[in-house]
Design an enzyme around this catalytic site. Structure first.
Site, short mmCIF file in Angstrom:
data_model
loop_
_atom_site.label_atom_id
_atom_site.label_comp_id
_atom_site.label_asym_id
_atom_site.label_seq_id
_atom_site.Cartn_x
_atom_site.Cartn_y
_atom_site.Cartn_z
N THR A 126 -113.19 52.39 -30.67
CA THR A 126 -112.25 51.58 -29.83
C THR A 126 -110.96 51.65 -30.38
O THR A 126 -110.45 51.66 -31.36
CB THR A 126 -112.62 49.85 -30.46
N LYS A 171 -107.61 44.25 -35.41
CA LYS A 171 -107.30 45.57 -34.74
C LYS A 171 -107.58 45.78 -33.17
O LYS A 171 -106.81 46.27 -32.54
CB LYS A 171 -108.16 47.01 -35.37
N LYS A 183 -113.72 47.68 -22.72
CA LYS A 183 -113.79 47.02 -24.18
C LYS A 183 -112.94 46.06 -24.55
O LYS A 183 -113.23 44.96 -25.10
CB LYS A 183 -113.73 48.36 -25.11
#
Length: 304
Positions: A114, A257, A189
């Site tokens: 990611t 994050k 995502k």
């Protein structure tokens, strides 16, 4: 330039049977994902910064451990990676010891990290310059999804390399879908993480409200999960939230994050994300409580 390269086709496809693959990064996601590839009959070479972990994987699954990403990628049809962030990704892809330096013409790099859409586009361009292919392919489903081989994969990149990698990636996935060009997988995502953040905050407030009202919240969850309020988070995290159990799952540190990537992209494209920005700060509160490694459902601890 080969005929395949000139036409934009990857040099190998999964239909040839057991593919030669490399997997870079053996964390809580990568270790079981690479294992599924080995069990599916592919020839797997692994690389991990902690050499002992790569050697342990090779001993368990019968594959081979390589000393560098370049060595792991040599001769591979597909190179998969699942590392921590943009900088980690660049470190295993670029440079003299990076995977691109070892990949053969027409091979496909599949990135399950990611990361930012920006780095996906950067590495796509770097790969194409060398006659290689790059697919950004972040996953959803967490550690349990990786262990059980039921991840959802969102992909960006060219159609031909996506079609070539899809049957291989299905070794650890239940859905592998191309959603657009380079970077689109990472953007999808981000949409996923925005949804999860909002759902968990709503679920946290609902459970805290129910507990304050003196309800049997587990019974209430059983009732409302049959209706319009139902969600994966409710089904899989509601009871543990009610019990105050958070020592598992997708860590708050990782979610922060990811939300950082979301908010950075929003600043770039002008999207307004007031609730997401607020929940990100709520997660900062959880980190300050010492909950950085707690599951993301630990948002409810702020409301106790």
């Amino acid at each position: 330039m080969s005929e395949q390269q000139a036409s934009g086709q990857p040099a190998a496809t999964a239909s040839m049977g057991g593919a030669r693959v490399a997997f870079l990064g053996l964390g809580v996601m990568g270790y079981p994902m690479a294992g599924h590839l080995a069990r599916a009959g592919h020839q797997v070479t692994v690389y991990n910064r902690t050499v002992a972990k790569a050697q342990a994987w090779a001993a368990e699954h019968g594959g081979r451990a390589a000393a560098t990403p370049r060595e792991a990628a040599q001769g591979a049809d597909f190179v998969f990676a699942c590392v921590g962030n943009d900088d980690d990704l660049r470190s295993v892809v670029l440079g003299a010891d990076g995977a691109l330096a070892g990949m053969r013409e027409g091979a496909v790099f599949v990135d399950h990290t990611t990361a930012s859409a920006e780095v996906a586009r950067e590495l796509y361009t770097a790969a194409r310059t060398l006659g290689l292919h790059f697919v950004d392919a972040p996953v959803s489903g967490g550690q349990a999804g990786a262990v059980n081989g039921v991840l959802t994969v969102m992909c960006g990149g060219d159609a031909a390399p996506f079609e070539a990698m899809k049957p291989v990636a299905l070794a650890y996935s239940r859905a592998v879908t191309r959603v657009g060009q380079a970077g689109a997988g990472q953007l999808a995502k981000m949409v996923n993480q925005v949804c999860i953040a909002g759902l968990l905050q709503g679920l946290s407030e609902a459970l805290a409200f129910g507990q304050r009202a003196g309800l049997d919240v587990k019974q209430v969850l059983e009732v409302i999960s049959k209706g319009a309020a139902q969600s994966w988070q409710m089904e899989n995290r509601g009871a543990t939230m009610a019990d105050g159990k958070f020592d598992f799952g997708f860590a708050v540190d990782w979610m922060r994050k990811d939300l950082g990537l979301v908010l950075e992209e929003a600043r770039r494209n002008g999207a307004r994300l007031p609730v997401t920005a607020l929940v990100d700060q709520f997660y900062a509160d959880v980190q300050a409580e010492g909950g950085g490694r707690w599951d993301t459902s630990s948002l409810i601890t702020r409301l106790k």
